[in-house]
Design an enzyme around this catalytic site. Structure first.
Site, short mmCIF file in Angstrom:
data_model
loop_
_atom_site.label_atom_id
_atom_site.label_comp_id
_atom_site.label_asym_id
_atom_site.label_seq_id
_atom_site.Cartn_x
_atom_site.Cartn_y
_atom_site.Cartn_z
N PHE A 73 10.15 28.48 -30.83
CA PHE A 73 9.57 29.31 -31.53
C PHE A 73 9.88 29.47 -32.90
CE2 PHE A 73 8.19 33.99 -32.72
CZ PHE A 73 7.47 34.48 -31.63
N ASN A 120 1.30 23.69 -24.90
CA ASN A 120 1.40 23.23 -25.35
C ASN A 120 1.57 22.11 -25.76
OD1 ASN A 120 3.97 22.63 -26.97
ND2 ASN A 120 4.02 23.35 -25.53
N MET A 122 2.78 20.36 -28.80
CA MET A 122 3.02 20.40 -29.74
C MET A 122 3.26 19.27 -30.53
SD MET A 122 2.37 23.10 -30.54
CE MET A 122 2.75 24.33 -31.86
N PHE A 124 6.93 18.50 -30.99
CA PHE A 124 8.34 18.48 -32.41
C PHE A 124 8.00 18.52 -33.49
CE2 PHE A 124 11.23 15.95 -28.69
CZ PHE A 124 11.90 16.79 -27.77
N ASN A 182 17.63 17.96 -25.51
CA ASN A 182 16.13 18.14 -24.79
C ASN A 182 15.86 16.85 -24.61
OD1 ASN A 182 13.89 18.17 -24.73
ND2 ASN A 182 12.69 19.44 -26.13
N SER A 185 11.03 17.54 -23.15
CA SER A 185 9.78 17.66 -23.70
C SER A 185 8.46 17.19 -22.62
CB SER A 185 9.48 17.55 -25.20
OG SER A 185 8.27 17.83 -25.65
N ASN A 187 5.61 16.15 -24.32
CA ASN A 187 4.81 15.88 -25.52
C ASN A 187 5.77 14.96 -26.48
OD1 ASN A 187 3.03 17.82 -24.66
ND2 ASN A 187 4.63 19.43 -25.58
N THR A 188 6.99 14.07 -26.12
CA THR A 188 7.26 12.80 -26.97
C THR A 188 7.04 12.32 -25.98
OG1 THR A 188 8.63 14.24 -28.70
CG2 THR A 188 9.12 12.09 -27.85
N LYS A 218 18.70 20.21 -21.45
CA LYS A 218 17.52 20.82 -20.45
C LYS A 218 16.38 20.32 -20.11
CE LYS A 218 13.99 24.07 -22.10
NZ LYS A 218 12.77 24.86 -23.33
N ASN A 247 12.57 23.17 -18.75
CA ASN A 247 11.25 22.97 -19.59
C ASN A 247 9.81 23.52 -19.60
OD1 ASN A 247 9.71 21.83 -22.10
ND2 ASN A 247 11.53 20.79 -22.99
N GLY A 267 4.77 29.87 -19.38
CA GLY A 267 4.36 31.63 -18.61
C GLY A 267 4.37 31.30 -17.30
C1 LIG Z 1 4.70 26.07 -28.68
C2 LIG Z 1 5.49 26.14 -27.80
C3 LIG Z 1 6.84 25.02 -28.47
C4 LIG Z 1 7.84 24.46 -27.34
N1 LIG Z 1 8.45 24.07 -28.14
C5 LIG Z 1 9.73 24.04 -27.50
C6 LIG Z 1 10.86 22.46 -28.27
O1 LIG Z 1 10.42 21.99 -29.09
N2 LIG Z 1 11.47 22.50 -27.27
C7 LIG Z 1 12.47 22.99 -26.12
O2 LIG Z 1 13.04 22.13 -25.56
N3 LIG Z 1 11.15 23.84 -25.76
C8 LIG Z 1 9.83 24.08 -26.30
N4 LIG Z 1 9.29 24.83 -25.97
C9 LIG Z 1 9.46 25.83 -24.30
C10 LIG Z 1 10.28 26.58 -24.23
O3 LIG Z 1 11.44 26.58 -25.12
C11 LIG Z 1 10.69 27.14 -22.48
O4 LIG Z 1 11.21 26.50 -21.36
C12 LIG Z 1 9.02 27.10 -22.10
O5 LIG Z 1 8.18 27.40 -22.46
C13 LIG Z 1 9.53 27.61 -20.47
O6 LIG Z 1 9.65 29.34 -20.78
P1 LIG Z 1 8.13 30.35 -21.27
O7 LIG Z 1 7.62 30.32 -19.99
O8 LIG Z 1 9.05 31.10 -20.88
O9 LIG Z 1 7.71 29.70 -22.10
C14 LIG Z 1 8.24 24.92 -26.30
C15 LIG Z 1 7.44 26.05 -25.92
C16 LIG Z 1 5.98 26.93 -26.18
C17 LIG Z 1 4.93 27.47 -25.72
#
Ligand SMILES: Cc1cc2nc3c(=O)[nH]c(=O)nc-3n(C[C@H](O)[C@H](O)[C@H](O)COP(=O)(O)O)c2cc1C
Length: 355
Positions: A73, A120, A122, A124, A182, A185, A187-188, A218, A247, A267
């Site tokens: 966030f 997402n 994104m 990193f 981490n 993710s 996305n990498t 994580k 994650n 979510g």
């Molecule tokens: C837009 C977005 C970007 C995220 N970026 C990261 C990140 O950079 N590093 C990470 O460990 N998790 C990242 N997350 C994962 C969240 O930290 C979390 O583990 C995941 O969204 C599940 O929780 P939630 O259902 O409450 O969103 C990201 C999640 C979202 C939605």
């Protein structure tokens, strides 16, 4: 400050914007709040639930409540004081990589409002080690416990991944209360391949040689349960202070209509899957490691379930997007109600009650 319900007015126009643009506005608003300390203090009085029953010590610091902000966030630690005003117990910044990184091309963030979920990819996007380190140094002393989540750069080859993590841990150890590596993710490219025994063992051995700050790992929700438990245990045996589960998921069967482009779902659609992984890990590691539960938490009842399953801390991200700034207060108030219902006088009586 009068408790005018602003969110119902703000959400519709915000949700007409592209999700990343809306996030940008949220971040600018938080920065505006923290630039005016009396405003931040007034908001904090409104959003922070002041209840000794919710307080506890974690990572050697006093947490005012067990609800944290999940990583991603505030990747660059630009709004920590503003986020503290929303009543969080702690904030995890990052993921930070050694070099600054633009992330994947846009659009890379999508809403599924009917399911209170996000997708997402994104990748990193972040300002990089040097800039984030300077920002954290200026923040010191932070108004609440801060964790730093770290990851490797996209163009770092697998054989150099360890060096990326070591550099990040070295840089941030003195500036935060805990670190999260981490390796989960989606996305990498290749990152989740680092969720293997050999890498985790060498990473944690090295990390504990660099710092005595707690280093957590994580994990993804997409591992087989037995595999998730095994890896979590390997990490803890090698020196990890704890596990953050989970994650985002790329199990697109959870959301008909999800885009099949590699991004991770978060979510409500992630809630049960994330709980199952957390629960399995907690059955094995409760009492031996700090356990952080994240994934689909959006109510006090869900937070309570995670705490009873053994979570020392819960984290939220997607629910904050959908429910707005009073989310943390609502969760904490509901937690207090549930504790009163069950006759629990402190979090210590709740955490792990189902174990
Ligand atoms: C837009 C977005 C970007 C995220 N970026 C990261 C990140 O950079 N590093 C990470 O460990 N998790 C990242 N997350 C994962 C969240 O930290 C979390 O583990 C995941 O969204 C599940 O929780 P939630 O259902 O409450 O969103 C990201 C999640 C979202 C939605």
């Amino acid at each position: 400050m009068p408790a005018v319900p602003v969110w119902p007015l703000v959400r519709p126009p915000l949700f007409r914007l592209d999700p990343e643009a809306a996030h940008g506005i949220a971040m600018r608003s938080l920065r505006a709040v923290q630039a005016v300390p009396p405003l931040a203090a007034a908001l904090r009085r409104r959003f922070l639930v002041d209840a000794p029953a919710l307080e506890r010590t974690l990572f050697g610091r006093e947490l005012l409540n067990p609800v944290g902000l999940a990583a991603g966030f505030d990747k660059d630690a630009v709004a920590v004081r503003g986020l503290a005003a929303l009543g969080f117990g702690c904030v995890e910044i990052g993921t930070v990589t050694p070099q600054p990184q633009a992330g994947n091309p846009r659009p890379r963030l999508f809403r599924y409002s009917a399911d209170a979920s996000l997708q997402n990819a994104m990748g990193f996007n972040n300002a990089g080690l040097a800039e984030v380190r300077a920002r954290l140094a200026r923040l010191h002393p932070a108004p609440l416990p801060v964790g730093v989540n770290v990851g490797k750069n996209k163009d770092t080859p697998p054989e150099a991944a360890l060096a990326d993590y070591e550099a990040l841990i070295r840089a941030f150890a003195g500036l935060c209360d805990y670190l999260v590596v981490n390796v989960s993710s989606p996305n990498t490219p290749g990152l989740r391949d680092l969720q293997n025994e050999v890498f985790l063992r060498s990473l944690l051995r090295s990390a504990t040689g660099i710092t005595d700050r707690p280093v957590l790992v994580k994990i993804a929700p997409d591992l087989e349960l037995a595999e998730a438990v095994r890896l979590a245990e390997v990490a803890v045996d090698a020196g990890a202070a704890g596990i953050v589960a989970t994650n985002t998921t790329n199990d697109y069967a959870l959301l008909p209509g999800a885009r099949h482009f590699g991004g991770g779902l978060s979510g409500r659609v992630l809630q049960e899957k994330s709980f199952r992984v957390f629960d399995a890990v907690a059955r094995r590691l409760f009492g031996r490691a700090v356990l952080v539960s994240v994934g689909g938490i959006g109510s006090g009842a869900e937070a309570y379930r995670r705490l009873r399953a053994g979570a020392d801390l819960v984290q939220v991200y997607t629910a904050l997007v959908y429910q707005g700034p009073s989310l943390v207060r609502r969760i904490n108030e509901e937690l207090l109600e549930l504790m009163e219902r069950d006759g629990a006088k402190s979090l210590g009586e709740v955490i792990g009650a189902d174990r």
